[in-house]
Design a protein around this motif. Structure first.
Motif, mmCIF file in Angstrom:
data_model
loop_
_atom_site.group_PDB
_atom_site.id
_atom_site.type_symbol
_atom_site.label_atom_id
_atom_site.label_comp_id
_atom_site.label_asym_id
_atom_site.label_seq_id
_atom_site.Cartn_x
_atom_site.Cartn_y
_atom_site.Cartn_z
ATOM 1 N N LYS A 26 0.818 -1.204 -0.090
ATOM 2 C CA LYS A 26 -0.205 -0.026 -0.127
ATOM 3 C C LYS A 26 0.910 1.282 -0.024
ATOM 4 O O LYS A 26 0.689 2.070 -0.647
ATOM 5 C CB LYS A 26 -0.913 -0.122 1.345
ATOM 6 N N LYS A 27 1.879 1.277 0.756
ATOM 7 C CA LYS A 27 2.989 2.275 0.786
ATOM 8 C C LYS A 27 3.581 2.607 -0.567
ATOM 9 O O LYS A 27 3.622 3.746 -0.823
ATOM 10 C CB LYS A 27 3.910 2.293 2.068
ATOM 11 N N TYR A 65 11.806 6.811 2.197
ATOM 12 C CA TYR A 65 12.422 5.862 3.019
ATOM 13 C C TYR A 65 11.344 4.928 3.765
ATOM 14 O O TYR A 65 11.800 4.161 4.405
ATOM 15 C CB TYR A 65 13.584 6.599 3.977
ATOM 16 N N ASP A 66 10.195 5.599 3.860
ATOM 17 C CA ASP A 66 9.293 4.845 4.650
ATOM 18 C C ASP A 66 8.233 4.007 3.864
ATOM 19 O O ASP A 66 7.357 3.463 4.360
ATOM 20 C CB ASP A 66 8.297 6.052 5.469
ATOM 21 N N GLU A 73 14.588 1.486 -7.224
ATOM 22 C CA GLU A 73 13.576 2.353 -7.218
ATOM 23 C C GLU A 73 13.708 3.439 -6.439
ATOM 24 O O GLU A 73 13.348 4.640 -6.423
ATOM 25 C CB GLU A 73 12.158 1.598 -6.713
ATOM 26 N N LEU A 74 14.370 3.336 -5.167
ATOM 27 C CA LEU A 74 14.628 4.400 -4.335
ATOM 28 C C LEU A 74 15.458 5.682 -4.841
ATOM 29 O O LEU A 74 15.035 6.915 -4.950
ATOM 30 C CB LEU A 74 15.172 4.103 -3.051
#
Length: 259
Positions: A26-27, A65-66, A73-74
């Motif tokens: 979801k995040k 980061y959360d 991807e980051l």
């Protein structure tokens, strides 16, 4: 420990794992999941501008980061976030490349997330009913159309083609001046008979949203034009299509004073 207890513990672990997986998933998708409540005002310029402001704010402020992203991807999203922040800052100073970047992102947000289509885009600007178009609408469409062919010479070409660089009287003035009036725009638009695709219409809507969000109001596009080749005169745009409440007219552009 009984078999029943073991099975119960395993079931709890599996359930906890599923919940954790769902939360992480979801995040990860939270940045692009948007719920749009549709009503009669959904596709107006005002409502779409509210959406764009909110989404761009979310993209630039989200804590990457959360949301459990992979390293690759980051890195990709961090670059995107940095580029957007830089472009939003640069376009306020008139940088045409930053302006292009922001407008392209707005275009994608409206089409892919907000659900703007051929059937609802005319709720923003009545493209298909010329009698309902304002002089500002027609001017924006004309500049967009000419810019596709002539780039930043669009305004110059429009002025040359229709001999707009002539002295004329404006109601309420005692002396003639160099102006482009709403009536002239109306006549030119009718003569041009412009046909717009859906992408063209959306680009015009995007420009309208951008100019009130990050640009220079109704004169935003013409600020970028190359205008030195027209003449060494100051042109004005009458209030009937700039819609200024504080002055009777706006300066359209000033050409070079070089001899």
């Amino acid at each position: 420990m009984s078999i029943t207890n073991i099975v119960l513990i395993l079931a709890i672990l599996i359930l906890a794992g599923y919940v954790l997986f769902y939360v992480i998933k979801k995040k990860k998708t939270a940045e692009v999941e948007v719920q749009v409540d549709v009503d009669d005002k959904t596709y107006t310029i005002e409502k779409m501008m509210e959406f764009v402001k909110r989404r761009l704010d979310e993209i630039t402020k989200i804590n990457l980061y959360d949301i459990g992203l992979s390293e690759e991807e980051l890195k990709r999203r961090k670059n995107k976030k940095y580029e957007l922040k830089k472009a939003l800052k640069g376009c306020t100073y008139g940088d045409v490349n930053d302006k292009k970047y922001v407008k392209e992102l707005i275009f994608d947000l409206l089409e892919k997330e907000y659900g703007v289509t051929e059937s609802n885009i005319s709720k923003a600007i009545p493209f298909d009913i010329p009698s309902l178009l304002t002089a500002q609408d027609k001017f924006d469409i004309l500049i967009y159309s000419y810019k596709k062919e002539f780039g930043y010479e669009a305004l110059t070409e429009l002025i040359k083609k229709y001999d707009l660089a002539t002295l004329k009287y404006v109601e309420g003035e005692t002396k003639p001046s160099y102006v482009i009036t709403g009536n002239e725009i109306e006549d030119i638009y009718e003569k041009e008979n412009i046909l717009l695709s859906f992408s063209d219409k959306l680009a015009v809507v995007v420009q309208r949203i951008y100019q009130y969000y990050k640009g220079y109001s109704s004169i935003d596009e013409i600020r970028d034009m190359n205008i030195d080749g027209v003449s060494r005169r100051s042109f004005w745009i009458t209030r009937e299509f700039s819609k200024s409440s504080s002055t009777s007219r706006w300066r359209l552009f000033r050409t070079s004073s070089r001899t």
